[in-house]
Design a protein around this motif. Structure first.
Motif, PDB file in Angstrom:
ATOM      1  N   TYR A   1       0.825  -1.205   0.000  1.00 42.01           N
ATOM      2  CA  TYR A   1       0.000   0.000   0.000  1.00 42.01           C
ATOM      3  C   TYR A   1       0.863   1.262   0.000  1.00 42.01           C
ATOM      4  O   TYR A   1       0.604   2.208  -0.745  1.00 42.01           O
ATOM      5  CB  TYR A   1      -0.904  -0.010   1.233  1.00 42.01           C
ATOM      6  N   ASP A   2       1.911   1.272   0.820  1.00 44.12           N
ATOM      7  CA  ASP A   2       2.744   2.467   0.947  1.00 44.12           C
ATOM      8  C   ASP A   2       3.783   2.610  -0.160  1.00 44.12           C
ATOM      9  O   ASP A   2       4.190   3.725  -0.477  1.00 44.12           O
ATOM     10  CB  ASP A   2       3.467   2.473   2.294  1.00 44.12           C
ATOM     11  N   GLY A   3       4.232   1.506  -0.741  1.00 49.47           N
ATOM     12  CA  GLY A   3       5.341   1.613  -1.662  1.00 49.47           C
ATOM     13  C   GLY A   3       5.058   1.368  -3.126  1.00 49.47           C
ATOM     14  O   GLY A   3       5.746   1.906  -3.984  1.00 49.47           O
ATOM     15  N   HIS A   4       4.045   0.580  -3.467  1.00 53.23           N
ATOM     16  CA  HIS A   4       3.875   0.175  -4.858  1.00 53.23           C
ATOM     17  C   HIS A   4       2.527   0.523  -5.451  1.00 53.23           C
ATOM     18  O   HIS A   4       2.397   0.594  -6.663  1.00 53.23           O
ATOM     19  CB  HIS A   4       4.087  -1.336  -4.985  1.00 53.23           C
ATOM     20  N   ARG A   5       1.536   0.715  -4.624  1.00 56.30           N
ATOM     21  CA  ARG A   5       0.183   0.963  -5.118  1.00 56.30           C
ATOM     22  C   ARG A   5       0.092   2.370  -5.721  1.00 56.30           C
ATOM     23  O   ARG A   5       0.558   3.337  -5.135  1.00 56.30           O
ATOM     24  CB  ARG A   5      -0.796   0.839  -3.947  1.00 56.30           C
ATOM     25  N   PRO A   6      -0.493   2.509  -6.928  1.00 56.49           N
ATOM     26  CA  PRO A   6      -0.631   3.846  -7.511  1.00 56.49           C
ATOM     27  C   PRO A   6      -1.634   4.686  -6.731  1.00 56.49           C
ATOM     28  O   PRO A   6      -2.673   4.195  -6.296  1.00 56.49           O
ATOM     29  CB  PRO A   6      -1.128   3.575  -8.934  1.00 56.49           C
ATOM     30  N   HIS A   7      -1.302   5.947  -6.550  1.00 56.31           N
ATOM     31  CA  HIS A   7      -2.155   6.872  -5.799  1.00 56.31           C
ATOM     32  C   HIS A   7      -2.774   7.890  -6.749  1.00 56.31           C
ATOM     33  O   HIS A   7      -2.086   8.460  -7.597  1.00 56.31           O
ATOM     34  CB  HIS A   7      -1.333   7.605  -4.726  1.00 56.31           C
ATOM     35  N   ARG A   8      -4.049   8.112  -6.596  1.00 53.21           N
ATOM     36  CA  ARG A   8      -4.752   9.047  -7.465  1.00 53.21           C
ATOM     37  C   ARG A   8      -4.193  10.462  -7.319  1.00 53.21           C
ATOM     38  O   ARG A   8      -4.049  11.185  -8.299  1.00 53.21           O
ATOM     39  CB  ARG A   8      -6.242   9.038  -7.137  1.00 53.21           C
ATOM     40  N   SER A   9      -3.855  10.882  -6.111  1.00 53.15           N
ATOM     41  CA  SER A   9      -3.363  12.241  -5.901  1.00 53.15           C
ATOM     42  C   SER A   9      -1.960  12.453  -6.464  1.00 53.15           C
ATOM     43  O   SER A   9      -1.532  13.588  -6.637  1.00 53.15           O
ATOM     44  CB  SER A   9      -3.363  12.581  -4.412  1.00 53.15           C
ATOM     45  N   LEU A  10      -1.245  11.371  -6.788  1.00 54.33           N
ATOM     46  CA  LEU A  10       0.101  11.478  -7.352  1.00 54.33           C
ATOM     47  C   LEU A  10       0.105  11.202  -8.853  1.00 54.33           C
ATOM     48  O   LEU A  10       1.142  10.879  -9.421  1.00 54.33           O
ATOM     49  CB  LEU A  10       1.056  10.498  -6.651  1.00 54.33           C
ATOM     50  N   GLY A  11      -1.041  11.309  -9.492  1.00 57.99           N
ATOM     51  CA  GLY A  11      -1.113  11.064 -10.922  1.00 57.99           C
ATOM     52  C   GLY A  11      -0.927   9.598 -11.277  1.00 57.99           C
ATOM     53  O   GLY A  11      -0.268   9.275 -12.261  1.00 57.99           O
ATOM     54  N   GLN A  12      -1.478   8.710 -10.477  1.00 55.05           N
ATOM     55  CA  GLN A  12      -1.399   7.254 -10.651  1.00 55.05           C
ATOM     56  C   GLN A  12       0.029   6.724 -10.549  1.00 55.05           C
ATOM     57  O   GLN A  12       0.345   5.670 -11.074  1.00 55.05           O
ATOM     58  CB  GLN A  12      -2.032   6.818 -11.980  1.00 55.05           C
ATOM     59  N   GLN A  13       0.899   7.453  -9.858  1.00 56.65           N
ATOM     60  CA  GLN A  13       2.261   7.005  -9.599  1.00 56.65           C
ATOM     61  C   GLN A  13       2.358   6.517  -8.157  1.00 56.65           C
ATOM     62  O   GLN A  13       1.684   7.040  -7.276  1.00 56.65           O
ATOM     63  CB  GLN A  13       3.267   8.148  -9.809  1.00 56.65           C
ATOM     64  N   PRO A  14       3.195   5.528  -7.891  1.00 60.18           N
ATOM     65  CA  PRO A  14       3.382   5.098  -6.500  1.00 60.18           C
ATOM     66  C   PRO A  14       4.194   6.132  -5.732  1.00 60.18           C
ATOM     67  O   PRO A  14       4.893   6.954  -6.329  1.00 60.18           O
ATOM     68  CB  PRO A  14       4.144   3.776  -6.628  1.00 60.18           C
ATOM     69  N   PRO A  15       4.127   6.113  -4.399  1.00 58.23           N
ATOM     70  CA  PRO A  15       4.880   7.088  -3.601  1.00 58.23           C
ATOM     71  C   PRO A  15       6.389   6.966  -3.796  1.00 58.23           C
ATOM     72  O   PRO A  15       7.097   7.946  -3.717  1.00 58.23           O
ATOM     73  CB  PRO A  15       4.511   6.754  -2.158  1.00 58.23           C
ATOM     74  N   LYS A  16       6.878   5.768  -4.071  1.00 59.97           N
ATOM     75  CA  LYS A  16       8.306   5.552  -4.286  1.00 59.97           C
ATOM     76  C   LYS A  16       8.508   4.995  -5.695  1.00 59.97           C
ATOM     77  O   LYS A  16       8.793   3.817  -5.876  1.00 59.97           O
ATOM     78  CB  LYS A  16       8.855   4.572  -3.253  1.00 59.97           C
ATOM     79  N   PRO A  17       8.387   5.839  -6.736  1.00 59.37           N
ATOM     80  CA  PRO A  17       8.489   5.319  -8.105  1.00 59.37           C
ATOM     81  C   PRO A  17       9.926   4.948  -8.452  1.00 59.37           C
ATOM     82  O   PRO A  17      10.884   5.429  -7.842  1.00 59.37           O
ATOM     83  CB  PRO A  17       8.010   6.485  -8.962  1.00 59.37           C
TER      84      PRO A  17
END
Length: 94
Positions: free
Chosen positions: A49-65
């Motif tokens: 959830y924290d490292g690989h899942r895409p986030h809508r608020s980050l433009g569908q990028q994970p927090p640690k791309p």
């Protein structure tokens, strides 16, 4: 410190969102057999959830791309199952 009132689910929206997501995506689909198993499943899901899942608020990028751009036409993609195949993560094969 602000205390949240009891039995008020809208008072802490961040915690409610996390609990709802974990229930829908993880624990409702997995048979939990004990406290240690639950802790292991939650730890693995939290990492995903924290490292690989895409986030809508980050433009569908994970927090640690990943820092590099990959040509998908020339790259081989490798699938890694998480939680016994409940969730899949994809990465470039070495």
């Amino acid at each position: 410190m602000i205390r949240t009132p009891p039995e008020a689910p809208r008072a802490n929206s961040f915690a409610e969102r996390w609990v709802g997501t974990v229930r829908r995506k993880c624990t409702d689909r997995t048979l939990i057999v004990g406290e240690r198993h639950l802790a292991a499943v939650l730890a693995e899901y939290t990492t995903h959830y924290d490292g690989h899942r895409p986030h809508r608020s980050l433009g569908q990028q994970p927090p640690k791309p990943t820092p590099h751009v990959v040509d998908l036409n020339a790259a081989r993609i490798q699938r890694r199952p998480i939680l016994g195949g409940l969730i899949n993560e994809y990465s470039q094969a070495a």
